[in-house]
Design an enzyme around this catalytic site. Structure first.
Site, PDB file in Angstrom:
ATOM      1  N   ARG B 256     -46.796  30.013  35.511  1.00 29.60           N
ATOM      2  CA  ARG B 256     -47.896  28.535  34.440  1.00 29.60           C
ATOM      3  C   ARG B 256     -49.129  29.444  34.347  1.00 29.60           C
ATOM      4  NH1 ARG B 256     -48.500  23.319  38.338  1.00 29.60           N
ATOM      5  NH2 ARG B 256     -50.184  24.241  38.631  1.00 29.60           N
ATOM      6  N   HIS B 260     -51.484  22.366  35.871  1.00 25.31           N
ATOM      7  CA  HIS B 260     -49.906  21.613  35.715  1.00 25.31           C
ATOM      8  C   HIS B 260     -50.515  21.148  33.933  1.00 25.31           C
ATOM      9  CE1 HIS B 260     -46.632  19.137  36.030  1.00 25.31           C
ATOM     10  NE2 HIS B 260     -47.505  18.027  36.125  1.00 25.31           N
ATOM     11  N   TYR B 269     -54.955  24.040  44.657  1.00 26.37           N
ATOM     12  CA  TYR B 269     -53.940  25.196  45.435  1.00 26.37           C
ATOM     13  C   TYR B 269     -53.245  26.420  45.051  1.00 26.37           C
ATOM     14  CZ  TYR B 269     -51.597  22.850  41.271  1.00 26.37           C
ATOM     15  OH  TYR B 269     -51.377  22.812  40.273  1.00 26.37           O
TER      16      TYR B 269
HETATM   17  C1  TPP Z   1     -38.659  11.666  38.869  1.00 29.60           C
HETATM   18  C2  TPP Z   1     -39.955  12.332  38.670  1.00 29.60           C
HETATM   19  N1  TPP Z   1     -40.644  12.936  39.682  1.00 29.60           N
HETATM   20  C3  TPP Z   1     -42.212  12.223  40.049  1.00 29.60           C
HETATM   21  C4  TPP Z   1     -42.868  13.233  38.429  1.00 29.60           C
HETATM   22  C5  TPP Z   1     -44.266  13.233  38.362  1.00 29.60           C
HETATM   23  N2  TPP Z   1     -44.331  15.394  38.063  1.00 29.60           N
HETATM   24  C6  TPP Z   1     -44.430  15.156  36.658  1.00 29.60           C
HETATM   25  S1  TPP Z   1     -44.230  16.717  36.432  1.00 29.60           S
HETATM   26  C7  TPP Z   1     -44.023  17.392  38.094  1.00 29.60           C
HETATM   27  C8  TPP Z   1     -43.402  18.051  37.998  1.00 29.60           C
HETATM   28  C9  TPP Z   1     -42.355  19.347  37.548  1.00 29.60           C
HETATM   29  O1  TPP Z   1     -42.346  20.524  37.664  1.00 29.60           O
HETATM   30  P1  TPP Z   1     -41.341  21.165  36.966  1.00 29.60           P
HETATM   31  O2  TPP Z   1     -39.952  20.766  37.219  1.00 29.60           O
HETATM   32  O3  TPP Z   1     -41.418  22.846  37.626  1.00 29.60           O
HETATM   33  O4  TPP Z   1     -41.734  21.467  35.737  1.00 29.60           O
HETATM   34  P2  TPP Z   1     -43.635  22.254  35.553  1.00 29.60           P
HETATM   35  O5  TPP Z   1     -43.691  21.350  35.383  1.00 29.60           O
HETATM   36  O6  TPP Z   1     -43.842  22.769  36.578  1.00 29.60           O
HETATM   37  O7  TPP Z   1     -43.017  22.573  33.952  1.00 29.60           O
HETATM   38  C10 TPP Z   1     -44.444  16.069  38.892  1.00 29.60           C
HETATM   39  C11 TPP Z   1     -43.793  15.803  40.491  1.00 29.60           C
HETATM   40  C12 TPP Z   1     -42.215  12.689  37.801  1.00 29.60           C
HETATM   41  N3  TPP Z   1     -42.566  12.950  35.925  1.00 29.60           N
HETATM   42  N4  TPP Z   1     -40.396  12.821  37.854  1.00 29.60           N
END
Ligand code: TPP
Ligand code: MG
Lengths: 326, 359
Positions: B256, B260, B269
């Site tokens: 990435r 985020h 971080y």
């Molecule tokens: C069930 C749920 N818990 C928490 C969140 C908040 N949240 C949004 S994105 C994220 C991280 C997701 O990481 P990943 O699955 O690795 O996908 P990336 O964003 O890195 O592409 C979190 C904790 C959410 N959207 N849905």
């Protein structure tokens, strides 16, 4: 024609609709050979085969999530959860997806799923098998919550729920599954959703209830009749959306209202009905609205559950309160 | 002691970090036109991404999750899908969606806070973005169940992030796909981060791909900075799903190269220097170098492409900014197939509120 029980009426409705509509598919735990823990899907595997009567791996969120995907493809899944106490892993799928997919795609996709589950106390089952948490579904925009209280209404309302183009939480009062038998013609006639059923016409007091509590409420109305009090009994049947007009019209006539539900009192559906009567029907009332409900505690294990469930005496006492209010 | 189970997780790469092609071009990406198309899409994606972030910074877009550094993952997948396959995306995707007939302006509309960004075109069976992390693999499995029941030779592609692979729903979906032999491909886009939580803290599992093993399906890793490998592996997995009802889990590895989302600040971080180090593997430069060496690309073509994409993106932004707002009552109008009468009063009150507020 033989009389049938409420659970047999469920089976009859499922079989009728599966014969008529090949898109109707059943999925859930033990719904195949076993016919479900309450036998609601008994015989359906034999008649319709394993493609349409699907024993799933044991995971409730999965059952709901699968149903959502299947429904988006034009199937009409009827998903069974073994007991309401086990539907919570699926709550996320139901609230975040089933209830919203039509809205968030502005109608491009939809979710014609029926989520069936037995609910309520009174069958001496182990813990987690006796919940009445309809309010946590009734709060969610995009859902319908439907509760039958007789074999005929189970048949007609389930057909209507399967045919409805939106998700329906269909709560089957397990205490009534084999309580009373009734003749239910297998004519495929659905009953209307979104309306209350007036089970008994009366002039002195309106008793509003649904699900298993219809039993105690009708018994109370009988007793009241002997005492010269004419009670109108309304079976709400569709808890969401709530047909408040029928309730208000009755309260306008009787001037008194008692709401009876098995679920815990606080934030129960009775609170919303009472609030709506206060907002729109205060001038009809000759006494404050009363609620007779389960207690604000965890449904106890089998030995105490009878004490938890509201009984006829409590209903009669509440009616006495509203009749004698001055 | 007897060993009762053993497994291996393969790793696939065609174009290495130095843009050297190992082996021949795979069948699915042999056509030079196809190679150039993949490259052009990645470039468009990055220009769009930069613009979207700028729009957010100037208050014209809501929170937006950048796809910077992950272009090959999404562009490769999108190119592998057949038109009549069904796609179930998560929120960090532009590159697949634009190959599914979704307009870039619709993607902006979505992140700009307008549900119509999920409308796509009216015949699309694809799901909209899923925001509840990891919940959508089950929808994919449900869609695949329907395709299988109807005996259609189509497949489902469902995507999520590395963090999402910790969700129960993710395992439930892999499990049922194996148990029911569903025509589905799961892609985990492993960008090494779930907001601030690194991949290493997400799971002790050496790979995410091996999570397939317990579900009785195949799992593999793919270099996600190599658009050729991504396109090829997803193509083959979809073929397997379509023709043999054999589900596959692909863990596609990239990095990435961004916060985020625009609401995040990764400097809080992310260890210093790591992003720069990972940038050396970045997918667009890698592909350009390869195309140039193969005499399929040059500086002039690059300039023309950059200019063309910028113009396109400007047009998209204009379309987005000029989209008339939805009516207030639209928040009720797709809630049910037919709005129950009982809610008509609230709908009317909302309209009145709007008139009072703006009238
Ligand atoms: C069930 C749920 N818990 C928490 C969140 C908040 N949240 C949004 S994105 C994220 C991280 C997701 O990481 P990943 O699955 O690795 O996908 P990336 O964003 O890195 O592409 C979190 C904790 C959410 N959207 N849905
Ligand atoms: Mg991630």
């Amino acid at each position: 024609m033989a009389d049938i029980t409420l659970v047999e009426a469920i089976t009859q409705a499922l079989a009728y609709e599966m014969r008529k509509d090949k898109d109707v598919v059943i999925l859930g735990e033990d719904v195949g050979k076993d016919g479900g823990v309450f036998r609601a899907t008994l015989g359906l595997l034999n008649e319709f085969g394993p493609e349409r009567v699907r024993d799933t791996p044991l995971a409730e969120s999965m059952i709901a999530g699968l149903a959502i995907g299947m429904a988006a493809q034009g199937l009409k899944p009827v998903a069974e959860f073994q007991f309401m106490g086990f539907i919570y892993p699926a709550y996320d799928q139901i609230v975040n997806h089933a209830a919203r997919i039509r809205n968030r795609t502005r109608g491009r996709l939809s979710c014609p799923v029926v989520f069936r589950t037995p609910y309520g106390a009174g069958i001496h089952a182990p813990e987690h098998h006796s919940e009445s948490t309809e309010a946590i579904f009734a709060h969610i925009p995009g859902l319908r919550v439907v509760v039958p209280s007789s074999p005929a209404r189970a048949y007609g309302l389930l057909l209507a729920s399967i045919r409805d183009p939106d998700p329906v939480i269909f709560l089957e009062p397990s205490r009534l599954y084999r309580w009373a038998k009734q003749e239910v013609p297998d004519d495929g006639k659905a009953l209307p959703l979104d309306v209350c059923f007036t089970l008994r016409v009366g002039t002195d007091v309106t008793l509003v209830t649904w699900g298993a509590m219809v039993k105690e409420t009708l018994a109370a109305a009988d007793t009241l009749a002997k005492q010269g009090i004419s009670a109108e009994v309304i079976d709400v049947a569709t808890i969401k959306p709530l047909d408040i007009e029928t309730i208000l019209a009755s309260v306008e006539k009787t001037g008194r209202c008692v709401i009876i539900h098995e679920a815990a009192r606080s934030c129960g559906v009775g609170a919303d009905i009472s609030a709506q009567i206060a907002e729109r029907g205060l001038m009809f009332l000759q006494a404050p609205v009363q609620r007779v409900t389960g207690y604000d505690t965890i449904v106890p294990y089998a030995r105490l559950e009878k004490l938890y469930i509201p009984n006829e005496k409590q209903i009669l006492a509440a009616v006495t309160n509203v009749m004698e209010f001055a | 002691m007897n060993v009762v189970a053993k497994f291996e997780i393969p790793y696939y790469q065609c174009l290495d970090e130095s843009s050297i092609l190992h082996g021949n071009l795979p069948d699915s990406v042999k056509d030079t036109k196809q190679l150039v198309k993949l490259y052009r899409l990645m470039v468009l994606l990055r220009i769009f991404d930069t613009k979207a972030i700028a729009l957010q910074r100037t208050g014209k877009l809501g929170t937006y999750p950048s796809t910077r550094g992950q272009e090959a993952v999404f562009v490769g997948m999108g190119a592998a899908l057949a038109n009549d396959d069904v796609f179930v995306p998560y929120y960090r995707d532009v590159g697949t969606l634009i190959q599914r007939g979704v307009k870039l302006s619709d993607i902006l509309l979505y992140w700009g806070g307008d549900e119509r960004g999920n409308c796509y075109h009216k015949d699309s069976e694809d799901f909209p973005y899923s925001v509840p992390v990891g919940s959508q693999p089950l929808h994919g499995a449900g869609i695949a169940t329907a395709l299988k029941i109807r005996g259609e030779k189509r497949a489902v592609l469902v995507t999520c992030g590395d963090g999402a692979s910790s969700q129960g729903d993710f395992y439930e979906a892999l499990n049922v796909a194996g148990a029911w032999k569903l025509p589905i491909v799961f892609v985990v886009s492993n960008n090494q981060w779930a907001i601030s939580v690194p991949r290493s803290a997400q799971s002790a599992s050496q790979t995410i791909a091996q999570k397939a093993v317990a579900a009785g399906i195949e799992g593999e890793q793919v270099d996600g900075n190599d658009v050729i490998a991504v396109c090829d592996r997803v193509t083959l997995a979809l073929k397997k799903a379509r023709e043999k009802n054999e589900p596959v889990l692909l863990e596609i590895l990239s990095y990435r190269q961004s916060d985020h989302t625009t609401a995040d600040d990764a400097s809080r971080y992310e260890p210093q220097g790591i992003r720069e180090k990972e940038w050396l593997k970045e997918p667009i430069g890698r592909m350009r170098k390869y195309l140039e060496a193969a005499k399929l690309w040059d500086e002039e073509k690059e300039k023309a492409l950059q200019a063309e994409c910028s113009v396109d993106v400007e047009g998209v932004v204009k379309e987005y900014l000029n989209t008339p707002p939805q009516s207030p009552e639209s928040m009720f109008d797709s809630l049910y197939a037919k709005l129950p009468d009982i809610y008509l009063e609230q709908r009317e009150q909302l309209i009145q509120k709007e008139i009072v507020a703006h009238g």
